[in-house]
Design an enzyme around this catalytic site. Structure first.
Site, short mmCIF file in Angstrom:
data_model
loop_
_atom_site.label_atom_id
_atom_site.label_comp_id
_atom_site.label_asym_id
_atom_site.label_seq_id
_atom_site.Cartn_x
_atom_site.Cartn_y
_atom_site.Cartn_z
CG HIS A 135 -1.75 -1.21 1.39
ND1 HIS A 135 -2.62 -1.63 0.41
CD2 HIS A 135 -1.84 -2.12 2.39
CE1 HIS A 135 -3.23 -2.74 0.82
NE2 HIS A 135 -2.77 -3.05 2.01
CG HIS A 167 -6.22 -5.99 1.18
ND1 HIS A 167 -7.09 -5.37 2.03
CD2 HIS A 167 -4.98 -5.86 1.71
CE1 HIS A 167 -6.41 -4.87 3.06
NE2 HIS A 167 -5.13 -5.15 2.88
#
Length: 332
Positions: free
Chosen positions: A56, A219
């Site tokens: 991320h 995700h």
């Protein structure tokens, strides 16, 4: 799969080595996989710790530094760090004023941070508080969560609360502010493509070239629905409307982040921000501050998310306070 890696197994270790080489203001514990400020937490300052699965970036390691985090725990790609990592970070970062854990609402993260807090308190007596960020309006429950997912608001919260800790606010005040920020912000995202986790070697999900996923998670979790690809104005409306339906933002200034998911060019993000800004203006919402760029990504996913924070004067002032991290830097 085409990626700039050595092996799928060494991605995290190699990336941490790169962070260590690139940023002298940071210190990397390669054994426990924790990124710290090079200078220890000063006496009397509340320490802020976050972390989560890698992939991320710049969240979270890119936000370690003056005005934001004191430490970030790095899990494997899309995998929660272990309680042992979080316990070590808590012990090292604490300077006697207590520690705030900033946790995105994913089951593994929440459980492991809770365990780490209990272990650290039992071992050293450190006072640990926590805030669980759950700003995603897309879905109520998802593959990795009970309740709403924690997404873009995490960036804004780490900046604002980090500034408060830097000013010397105590643990109770910093924690209360963190909860106030979490209660005042909402996010919504979308994807044009899947991401590809290096260890998997193939896209996480299949999305036809003429389709998009509205409400996708960071995700690759499913969103609200799939539909035919539309223009930027239509997509912006599908991201902004659910946020405005979920919270009344009128009467306050707003901090707005138009975030890229990792694989979308900056030029397209600015096109999207323009459409979002027009929608907010039409809704009577004043944008006091904004960010446009990649701040909480999903590897190489193409897409974007919108985060809107209903910000009071204190939040705006703390937003403007100096910050010096790899991912955010101003006022220094």
């Amino acid at each position: 799969m085409k990626k700039l890696i050595n092996t799928p197994e060494s991605v995290l270790a190699d990336a941490l080595a790169g962070i260590d080489a690139a940023h002298p203001h940071l210190k990397v514990d390669h054994v426990n996989r924790v990124i710290y400020r090079a200078e220890p937490t000063r006496a009397g300052k509340v320490a802020l710790i976050s972390g989560g699965g890698s992939g991320h970036e710049p969240l979270h390691g890119g936000f370690v530094g003056f005005g934001m985090l004191d430490a970030a725990c790095a899990g494997e790609v899309f995998t929660s760090p272990t309680p042992d990592q979080m316990q070590e970070a808590t012990k090292v970062a604490d300077s006697g004023a207590g520690v705030l854990h900033i946790v995105k609402n994913y089951t593994g993260d929440v459980m492991n941070f809770e365990m780490a807090a209990e272990m650290a308190e039992a071992e050293t007596g450190v006072k640990v508080a926590s805030v669980v960020v759950n700003d995603d309006v897309a879905v109520q429950d998802s593959l990795f969560t009970a309740g709403r997912r924690g997404v873009g608001l995490t960036v804004l919260l780490e900046k604002i609360v980090g500034a408060a800790a830097e000013e010397g606010q105590d643990l109770a005040a910093v924690t209360a502010l963190a909860h106030r920020v979490n209660d005042s912000g909402r996010s919504m995202g979308m994807a044009l493509t899947s991401c590809t986790v290096p260890a998997a070697g193939k896209p996480t999900f299949d999305l036809p070239d003429d389709m998009m996923e509205i409400g996708v998670g960071i995700h690759g979790e499913p969103g609200r629905h799939r539909e035919k690809l539309a223009d930027a104005a239509s997509i912006a409306k599908q991201l902004v409307d659910p946020i405005l339906s979920d919270m009344d933002f009128t009467g306050s200034a707003a901090i707005v982040m138009l975030n890229g998911m990792g694989g979308t060019p900056q030029i397209e993000l600015y096109i999207m921000y323009n459409e979002v800004a027009k929608l907010l203006e039409a809704a009577g919402i004043t944008v006091a501050r904004n960010l446009v760029g990649d701040y909480i990504t999903s590897l190489d996913m193409a897409g974007c998310s919108v985060t809107i924070l209903k910000a009071d004067e204190e939040m705006v002032n703390l937003w403007d306070a100096p910050v010096n991290t790899a991912g955010l830097r101003w006022g220094v």
